[in-house]
Motif scaffolding. Structure first.
Motif, short mmCIF file in Angstrom:
data_model
loop_
_atom_site.label_atom_id
_atom_site.label_comp_id
_atom_site.label_asym_id
_atom_site.label_seq_id
_atom_site.Cartn_x
_atom_site.Cartn_y
_atom_site.Cartn_z
N ARG A 124 8.21 14.57 8.38
CA ARG A 124 8.52 15.58 7.36
C ARG A 124 9.94 15.37 6.88
O ARG A 124 10.86 15.23 7.68
N CYS A 125 10.11 15.35 5.57
CA CYS A 125 11.44 15.27 4.99
C CYS A 125 12.20 16.54 5.37
O CYS A 125 11.73 17.65 5.11
N GLN A 126 13.35 16.38 6.01
CA GLN A 126 14.11 17.54 6.46
C GLN A 126 14.77 18.31 5.31
O GLN A 126 15.14 19.45 5.48
N PHE A 127 14.91 17.68 4.16
CA PHE A 127 15.56 18.34 3.04
C PHE A 127 14.57 19.03 2.11
O PHE A 127 14.82 20.11 1.61
N PHE A 128 13.42 18.40 1.87
CA PHE A 128 12.49 18.92 0.89
C PHE A 128 11.15 19.36 1.47
O PHE A 128 10.34 19.94 0.78
N GLY A 129 10.92 19.04 2.74
CA GLY A 129 9.72 19.51 3.40
C GLY A 129 8.44 18.73 3.13
O GLY A 129 7.39 19.09 3.64
N LYS A 130 8.52 17.67 2.35
CA LYS A 130 7.32 16.89 2.08
C LYS A 130 6.88 16.20 3.36
O LYS A 130 7.69 15.68 4.12
N VAL A 131 5.56 16.21 3.61
CA VAL A 131 5.01 15.63 4.82
C VAL A 131 4.34 14.30 4.48
O VAL A 131 3.61 14.19 3.50
N TYR A 132 4.62 13.32 5.31
CA TYR A 132 4.03 11.98 5.15
C TYR A 132 3.14 11.70 6.36
O TYR A 132 3.53 11.97 7.49
N HIS A 133 1.94 11.18 6.09
CA HIS A 133 0.99 10.85 7.15
C HIS A 133 0.67 9.36 7.07
O HIS A 133 0.52 8.81 5.99
N MET A 134 0.53 8.74 8.23
CA MET A 134 0.06 7.36 8.29
C MET A 134 -1.07 7.30 9.30
O MET A 134 -0.87 7.59 10.49
N GLU A 135 -2.24 6.95 8.81
CA GLU A 135 -3.41 6.81 9.67
C GLU A 135 -3.31 5.49 10.45
O GLU A 135 -2.60 4.58 10.03
N PRO A 136 -4.03 5.38 11.57
CA PRO A 136 -3.95 4.17 12.40
C PRO A 136 -4.21 2.86 11.65
O PRO A 136 -3.50 1.88 11.87
N ASP A 137 -5.20 2.86 10.75
CA ASP A 137 -5.49 1.62 10.03
C ASP A 137 -4.34 1.22 9.11
O ASP A 137 -4.02 0.05 8.95
N LYS A 138 -3.68 2.21 8.53
CA LYS A 138 -2.54 1.93 7.65
C LYS A 138 -1.35 1.42 8.47
O LYS A 138 -0.66 0.50 8.05
N VAL A 139 -1.14 2.01 9.64
CA VAL A 139 -0.05 1.56 10.52
C VAL A 139 -0.32 0.12 10.95
O VAL A 139 0.58 -0.73 10.90
N ALA A 140 -1.56 -0.16 11.35
CA ALA A 140 -1.91 -1.52 11.78
C ALA A 140 -1.71 -2.51 10.64
O ALA A 140 -1.20 -3.62 10.86
N ASP A 141 -2.07 -2.12 9.44
CA ASP A 141 -1.89 -2.99 8.27
C ASP A 141 -0.41 -3.27 8.03
O ASP A 141 -0.01 -4.40 7.79
N HIS A 142 0.41 -2.23 8.11
CA HIS A 142 1.86 -2.41 7.93
C HIS A 142 2.43 -3.35 8.99
O HIS A 142 3.23 -4.23 8.68
N PHE A 143 2.04 -3.14 10.25
CA PHE A 143 2.54 -4.02 11.31
C PHE A 143 2.09 -5.45 11.10
O PHE A 143 2.85 -6.39 11.34
N ALA A 144 0.85 -5.63 10.65
CA ALA A 144 0.32 -6.98 10.42
C ALA A 144 1.09 -7.70 9.32
O ALA A 144 1.27 -8.92 9.36
#
Length: 99
Positions: free
Chosen positions: A66-86
């Motif tokens: 969560r952005c500490q200044f504006f409160g926007k929340v970001y989510h990363m699902e496992p497949d997206k995390v795996a793709d980024h790491f790859a």
């Protein structure tokens, strides 16, 4: 804006002159902008050891920030995390100056 004007007035009073340029204060409009992105979230996640990331995903089923200044929340699902790491270059968590 009122506080800035008050602070400048105090500076003028302490300085003893009125030569501080304050006219521009009425032409400036403060703006807010969030610079958080999903890519920046991944860059932060990439600094963690892979085992820790895997543990978070196992327990939480996603990575959330969560952005500490504006409160926007970001989510990363496992497949997206795996793709980024790859597709990531290097393993920043293994850098000597990071430990």
């Amino acid at each position: 804006m009122k506080r800035v004007q008050t602070n400048l007035a105090t500076l003028v009073e302490k300085d003893g002159t009125d030569k501080l340029p304050t006219g521009w204060l009425n032409t400036v409009e403060p703006k807010t902008a969030c610079h958080c992105t999903e890519e920046r979230l991944f860059q932060a996640v990439h600094l963690l050891p892979k085992e820790e990331v895997d543990d978070i995903l196992k327990k939480e089923e996603q990575i959330e920030a969560r952005c500490q200044f504006f409160g926007k929340v970001y989510h990363m699902e496992p497949d997206k995390v795996a793709d980024h790491f790859a597709n990531a270059k290097g393993d920043h968590s293994k850098d000597g100056d990071m430990n």
